[in-house]
Scaffold this active site. Sequence first.
Site, PDB file in Angstrom:
ATOM      1  N   ASP A   1       0.864  -1.184   0.000  1.00  0.00           N
ATOM      2  CA  ASP A   1       0.000   0.000   0.000  1.00  0.00           C
ATOM      3  C   ASP A   1       0.899   1.232   0.000  1.00  0.00           C
ATOM      4  OD1 ASP A   1      -1.714   2.189   0.948  1.00  0.00           O
ATOM      5  OD2 ASP A   1      -3.147   0.621   1.477  1.00  0.00           O
TER       6      ASP A   1
ATOM      7  N   HIS B   1     -10.282  -5.788  -2.377  1.00  0.00           N
ATOM      8  CA  HIS B   1      -8.903  -5.854  -1.909  1.00  0.00           C
ATOM      9  C   HIS B   1      -8.871  -6.155  -0.420  1.00  0.00           C
ATOM     10  CE1 HIS B   1     -10.140  -1.616  -1.688  1.00  0.00           C
ATOM     11  NE2 HIS B   1      -9.228  -1.412  -0.747  1.00  0.00           N
TER      12      HIS B   1
ATOM     13  N   HIS C   1      -6.693  -5.930   2.944  1.00  0.00           N
ATOM     14  CA  HIS C   1      -5.571  -5.255   3.598  1.00  0.00           C
ATOM     15  C   HIS C   1      -4.932  -6.231   4.569  1.00  0.00           C
ATOM     16  CE1 HIS C   1      -6.653  -0.997   2.577  1.00  0.00           C
ATOM     17  NE2 HIS C   1      -7.879  -1.516   2.507  1.00  0.00           N
TER      18      HIS C   1
END
Length: 129
Positions: free
Chosen positions: A29, A93, A95
């Site tokens: 990220d 997505h 994390h």
Amino acid sequence: MASIFTKIIQGDIPCYKVAEDEQFIAFLDINPNAKGHTLCVPKQEINRIFEMNEEHYLALMKFSRRVAKALEKSIPCERIGMSVIGLEVPHVHVHLIPINEMKDMTFQHKVVLSSDEMTALASTIHGHL
């Protein structure tokens, strides 16, 4: 319109890639909660995680687990936190965030890493796959 993640998958936008297979890609990220904050993304553009068929969903979880295990070997932390939110980018997505405290999962505390640090970190994590 293609999501920013689709553009990353297609190679139109660069990323700090950690892992990739036929169905998924994992990359750091660029606005991380913690050092090692990684996103696991299906290559197929799907807006909501529970819109995925069960087989694809389970494959994403298996891929994410593999990346999380590599993160644990790469980043000193209490554990790897996992979150699926999906409000900022309309593309599924996961994390994966190395955490030591609850605040590490709040998306309110960010860390800044240089490009060289991100490149080295992506290589280290990839090396533990």
